[in-house]
Design a protein around this motif. Structure first.
Motif, PDB file in Angstrom:
ATOM      1  N   LEU A 246      43.022  27.271  23.830  1.00 35.47           N
ATOM      2  CA  LEU A 246      42.861  26.916  25.244  1.00 35.47           C
ATOM      3  C   LEU A 246      43.511  27.962  26.138  1.00 35.47           C
ATOM      4  O   LEU A 246      42.944  28.345  27.168  1.00 35.47           O
ATOM      5  CB  LEU A 246      43.444  25.530  25.520  1.00 35.47           C
ATOM      6  CG  LEU A 246      43.281  25.004  26.943  1.00 35.47           C
ATOM      7  CD1 LEU A 246      41.808  24.963  27.365  1.00 35.47           C
ATOM      8  CD2 LEU A 246      43.907  23.616  27.056  1.00 35.47           C
ATOM      9  N   ASP A 247      44.679  28.453  25.753  1.00 38.28           N
ATOM     10  CA  ASP A 247      45.330  29.534  26.509  1.00 38.28           C
ATOM     11  C   ASP A 247      44.437  30.766  26.557  1.00 38.28           C
ATOM     12  O   ASP A 247      44.255  31.382  27.607  1.00 38.28           O
ATOM     13  CB  ASP A 247      46.679  29.913  25.880  1.00 38.28           C
ATOM     14  CG  ASP A 247      47.699  28.807  25.954  1.00 38.28           C
ATOM     15  OD1 ASP A 247      47.872  28.223  27.036  1.00 38.28           O
ATOM     16  OD2 ASP A 247      48.324  28.523  24.911  1.00 38.28           O
ATOM     17  N   VAL A 248      43.877  31.115  25.412  1.00 37.50           N
ATOM     18  CA  VAL A 248      43.001  32.289  25.327  1.00 37.50           C
ATOM     19  C   VAL A 248      41.766  32.085  26.200  1.00 37.50           C
ATOM     20  O   VAL A 248      41.366  32.982  26.953  1.00 37.50           O
ATOM     21  CB  VAL A 248      42.608  32.567  23.856  1.00 37.50           C
ATOM     22  CG1 VAL A 248      41.555  33.662  23.773  1.00 37.50           C
ATOM     23  CG2 VAL A 248      43.830  32.921  23.033  1.00 37.50           C
ATOM     24  N   ALA A 249      41.168  30.900  26.143  1.00 46.76           N
ATOM     25  CA  ALA A 249      39.981  30.603  26.953  1.00 46.76           C
ATOM     26  C   ALA A 249      40.308  30.658  28.442  1.00 46.76           C
ATOM     27  O   ALA A 249      39.510  31.166  29.237  1.00 46.76           O
ATOM     28  CB  ALA A 249      39.411  29.246  26.582  1.00 46.76           C
ATOM     29  N   CYS A 250      41.465  30.153  28.816  1.00 52.20           N
ATOM     30  CA  CYS A 250      41.863  30.197  30.231  1.00 52.20           C
ATOM     31  C   CYS A 250      42.033  31.626  30.709  1.00 52.20           C
ATOM     32  O   CYS A 250      41.573  31.986  31.795  1.00 52.20           O
ATOM     33  CB  CYS A 250      43.148  29.401  30.449  1.00 52.20           C
ATOM     34  SG  CYS A 250      42.919  27.616  30.342  1.00 52.20           S
ATOM     35  N   TRP A 251      42.665  32.456  29.888  1.00 51.32           N
ATOM     36  CA  TRP A 251      42.826  33.857  30.267  1.00 51.32           C
ATOM     37  C   TRP A 251      41.480  34.571  30.355  1.00 51.32           C
ATOM     38  O   TRP A 251      41.237  35.358  31.269  1.00 51.32           O
ATOM     39  CB  TRP A 251      43.769  34.585  29.305  1.00 51.32           C
ATOM     40  CG  TRP A 251      45.171  34.541  29.814  1.00 51.32           C
ATOM     41  CD1 TRP A 251      46.185  33.746  29.370  1.00 51.32           C
ATOM     42  CD2 TRP A 251      45.693  35.293  30.901  1.00 51.32           C
ATOM     43  NE1 TRP A 251      47.305  33.969  30.125  1.00 51.32           N
ATOM     44  CE2 TRP A 251      47.034  34.921  31.077  1.00 51.32           C
ATOM     45  CE3 TRP A 251      45.167  36.250  31.756  1.00 51.32           C
ATOM     46  CZ2 TRP A 251      47.853  35.467  32.051  1.00 51.32           C
ATOM     47  CZ3 TRP A 251      45.980  36.794  32.748  1.00 51.32           C
ATOM     48  CH2 TRP A 251      47.309  36.407  32.885  1.00 51.32           C
TER      49      TRP A 251
ATOM     50  N   ALA B 193      37.536  36.922  33.897  1.00 51.43           N
ATOM     51  CA  ALA B 193      36.123  36.915  34.306  1.00 51.43           C
ATOM     52  C   ALA B 193      36.013  36.666  35.808  1.00 51.43           C
ATOM     53  O   ALA B 193      35.205  37.310  36.492  1.00 51.43           O
ATOM     54  CB  ALA B 193      35.349  35.857  33.525  1.00 51.43           C
ATOM     55  N   ALA B 194      36.812  35.752  36.314  1.00 52.70           N
ATOM     56  CA  ALA B 194      36.799  35.471  37.755  1.00 52.70           C
ATOM     57  C   ALA B 194      37.289  36.678  38.548  1.00 52.70           C
ATOM     58  O   ALA B 194      36.717  37.020  39.591  1.00 52.70           O
ATOM     59  CB  ALA B 194      37.661  34.247  38.064  1.00 52.70           C
ATOM     60  N   LEU B 195      38.325  37.334  38.053  1.00 56.67           N
ATOM     61  CA  LEU B 195      38.823  38.527  38.746  1.00 56.67           C
ATOM     62  C   LEU B 195      37.741  39.598  38.831  1.00 56.67           C
ATOM     63  O   LEU B 195      37.598  40.275  39.850  1.00 56.67           O
ATOM     64  CB  LEU B 195      40.056  39.082  38.030  1.00 56.67           C
ATOM     65  CG  LEU B 195      41.324  38.227  38.088  1.00 56.67           C
ATOM     66  CD1 LEU B 195      42.407  38.836  37.206  1.00 56.67           C
ATOM     67  CD2 LEU B 195      41.812  38.059  39.512  1.00 56.67           C
ATOM     68  N   LEU B 196      36.966  39.735  37.751  1.00 53.11           N
ATOM     69  CA  LEU B 196      35.861  40.695  37.757  1.00 53.11           C
ATOM     70  C   LEU B 196      34.796  40.275  38.759  1.00 53.11           C
ATOM     71  O   LEU B 196      34.324  41.101  39.561  1.00 53.11           O
ATOM     72  CB  LEU B 196      35.263  40.808  36.353  1.00 53.11           C
ATOM     73  CG  LEU B 196      34.018  41.689  36.232  1.00 53.11           C
ATOM     74  CD1 LEU B 196      34.338  43.131  36.583  1.00 53.11           C
ATOM     75  CD2 LEU B 196      33.437  41.578  34.839  1.00 53.11           C
ATOM     76  N   GLU B 197      34.423  39.004  38.744  1.00 49.35           N
ATOM     77  CA  GLU B 197      33.382  38.525  39.654  1.00 49.35           C
ATOM     78  C   GLU B 197      33.783  38.732  41.110  1.00 49.35           C
ATOM     79  O   GLU B 197      32.953  39.075  41.952  1.00 49.35           O
ATOM     80  CB  GLU B 197      33.109  37.049  39.391  1.00 49.35           C
ATOM     81  CG  GLU B 197      31.993  36.502  40.259  1.00 49.35           C
ATOM     82  CD  GLU B 197      31.609  35.074  39.910  1.00 49.35           C
ATOM     83  OE1 GLU B 197      30.859  34.483  40.694  1.00 49.35           O
ATOM     84  OE2 GLU B 197      32.058  34.563  38.871  1.00 49.35           O
ATOM     85  N   TRP B 198      35.053  38.541  41.410  1.00 51.44           N
ATOM     86  CA  TRP B 198      35.543  38.694  42.784  1.00 51.44           C
ATOM     87  C   TRP B 198      35.912  40.141  43.121  1.00 51.44           C
ATOM     88  O   TRP B 198      36.460  40.428  44.166  1.00 51.44           O
ATOM     89  CB  TRP B 198      36.734  37.788  43.028  1.00 51.44           C
ATOM     90  CG  TRP B 198      36.416  36.329  42.901  1.00 51.44           C
ATOM     91  CD1 TRP B 198      35.245  35.707  43.229  1.00 51.44           C
ATOM     92  CD2 TRP B 198      37.272  35.313  42.396  1.00 51.44           C
ATOM     93  NE1 TRP B 198      35.335  34.361  42.956  1.00 51.44           N
ATOM     94  CE2 TRP B 198      36.573  34.095  42.454  1.00 51.44           C
ATOM     95  CE3 TRP B 198      38.577  35.315  41.900  1.00 51.44           C
ATOM     96  CZ2 TRP B 198      37.124  32.895  42.037  1.00 51.44           C
ATOM     97  CZ3 TRP B 198      39.127  34.114  41.485  1.00 51.44           C
ATOM     98  CH2 TRP B 198      38.406  32.930  41.559  1.00 51.44           C
TER      99      TRP B 198
ATOM    100  N   LEU C 127      41.098  44.321  29.037  1.00 52.04           N
ATOM    101  CA  LEU C 127      41.859  43.076  28.951  1.00 52.04           C
ATOM    102  C   LEU C 127      41.221  42.110  27.959  1.00 52.04           C
ATOM    103  O   LEU C 127      41.920  41.442  27.194  1.00 52.04           O
ATOM    104  CB  LEU C 127      41.978  42.431  30.332  1.00 52.04           C
ATOM    105  CG  LEU C 127      42.855  43.184  31.331  1.00 52.04           C
ATOM    106  CD1 LEU C 127      42.628  42.661  32.742  1.00 52.04           C
ATOM    107  CD2 LEU C 127      44.326  43.099  30.937  1.00 52.04           C
ATOM    108  N   SER C 128      39.900  42.058  27.949  1.00 56.75           N
ATOM    109  CA  SER C 128      39.193  41.183  27.013  1.00 56.75           C
ATOM    110  C   SER C 128      39.489  41.559  25.572  1.00 56.75           C
ATOM    111  O   SER C 128      39.575  40.693  24.696  1.00 56.75           O
ATOM    112  CB  SER C 128      37.680  41.235  27.257  1.00 56.75           C
ATOM    113  OG  SER C 128      37.375  40.670  28.504  1.00 56.75           O
TER     114      SER C 128
ATOM    115  N   THR D 235      33.397  31.847  27.709  1.00 55.53           N
ATOM    116  CA  THR D 235      33.146  32.638  28.915  1.00 55.53           C
ATOM    117  C   THR D 235      31.694  33.072  29.030  1.00 55.53           C
ATOM    118  O   THR D 235      31.262  33.468  30.108  1.00 55.53           O
ATOM    119  CB  THR D 235      34.048  33.886  28.979  1.00 55.53           C
ATOM    120  OG1 THR D 235      33.788  34.714  27.853  1.00 55.53           O
ATOM    121  CG2 THR D 235      35.516  33.496  28.988  1.00 55.53           C
ATOM    122  N   LEU D 236      30.946  32.993  27.937  1.00 60.23           N
ATOM    123  CA  LEU D 236      29.533  33.400  28.009  1.00 60.23           C
ATOM    124  C   LEU D 236      28.767  32.556  29.017  1.00 60.23           C
ATOM    125  O   LEU D 236      27.874  33.055  29.691  1.00 60.23           O
ATOM    126  CB  LEU D 236      28.886  33.311  26.632  1.00 60.23           C
ATOM    127  CG  LEU D 236      29.331  34.370  25.632  1.00 60.23           C
ATOM    128  CD1 LEU D 236      28.638  34.167  24.291  1.00 60.23           C
ATOM    129  CD2 LEU D 236      29.100  35.769  26.155  1.00 60.23           C
TER     130      LEU D 236
END
Length: 69
Positions: free
Chosen positions: A25-30, A35-40, A51-52, A63-64
Protein backbone atom coordinates in the motif's frame (compact mmCIF):
# COMPACT_ATOMS: atom_id res chain seq x y z
CA UNK A 1 4.79 26.47 -3.46
CA UNK A 2 8.08 25.10 -4.73
CA UNK A 3 8.19 22.11 -7.03
CA UNK A 4 9.55 18.99 -5.36
CA UNK A 5 12.99 17.92 -6.53
CA UNK A 6 14.10 14.48 -7.58
CA UNK A 7 16.57 14.44 -4.70
CA UNK A 8 13.90 15.28 -2.12
CA UNK A 9 11.45 12.71 -3.44
CA UNK A 10 14.04 9.95 -3.82
CA UNK A 11 15.19 10.53 -0.24
CA UNK A 12 11.62 10.31 1.04
CA UNK A 13 10.97 7.15 -1.00
CA UNK A 14 14.20 5.65 0.31
CA UNK A 15 13.14 6.25 3.90
CA UNK A 16 9.82 4.47 3.48
CA UNK A 17 11.37 1.58 1.56
CA UNK A 18 14.01 1.06 4.25
CA UNK A 19 11.32 0.89 6.92
CA UNK A 20 10.47 -2.54 8.26
CA UNK A 21 6.80 -1.55 8.02
CA UNK A 22 6.80 -0.75 4.28
CA UNK A 23 3.82 -2.39 2.59
CA UNK A 24 2.47 -2.73 -0.94
CA UNK A 25 0.00 0.00 0.00
CA UNK A 26 2.89 2.38 0.75
CA UNK A 27 4.43 1.56 -2.62
CA UNK A 28 1.09 2.06 -4.40
CA UNK A 29 0.56 5.40 -2.68
CA UNK A 30 3.99 6.61 -3.71
CA UNK A 31 3.46 5.44 -7.28
CA UNK A 32 0.15 7.32 -7.38
CA UNK A 33 1.71 10.40 -5.83
CA UNK A 34 4.51 10.63 -8.37
CA UNK A 35 1.99 9.96 -11.15
CA UNK A 36 -0.01 12.95 -9.94
CA UNK A 37 3.11 15.10 -9.78
CA UNK A 38 3.82 14.18 -13.41
CA UNK A 39 0.25 14.91 -14.49
CA UNK A 40 0.37 18.32 -12.81
CA UNK A 41 3.75 18.97 -14.47
CA UNK A 42 5.48 19.34 -11.12
CA UNK A 43 8.13 16.80 -12.10
CA UNK A 44 9.57 15.85 -15.46
CA UNK A 45 8.94 12.60 -17.31
CA UNK A 46 12.59 11.72 -16.68
CA UNK A 47 12.23 12.29 -12.93
CA UNK A 48 9.01 10.28 -12.89
CA UNK A 49 10.72 7.38 -14.63
CA UNK A 50 13.72 7.53 -12.30
CA UNK A 51 11.51 7.68 -9.19
CA UNK A 52 9.34 4.83 -10.47
CA UNK A 53 12.45 2.68 -10.82
CA UNK A 54 13.12 3.10 -7.10
CA UNK A 55 9.79 1.49 -6.22
CA UNK A 56 9.27 -2.27 -6.14
CA UNK A 57 7.03 -3.56 -8.94
CA UNK A 58 3.46 -4.33 -8.01
CA UNK A 59 1.46 -6.90 -9.94
CA UNK A 60 -1.04 -5.78 -10.95
CA UNK A 61 0.23 -2.19 -11.07
CA UNK A 62 -2.56 0.04 -9.70
CA UNK A 63 -1.12 3.14 -11.38
CA UNK A 64 -1.90 1.79 -14.85
CA UNK A 65 -5.54 2.78 -14.35
CA UNK A 66 -4.43 6.36 -13.76
CA UNK A 67 -2.35 6.49 -16.92
CA UNK A 68 -4.75 4.56 -19.11
CA UNK A 69 -7.86 6.33 -17.86
Amino acid sequence: MEKPTYEELSERIGKILSSENCTDLDVACWAGYIAALLEWRLISVTDHDRLSELLPRLDPDPTLRIFLG
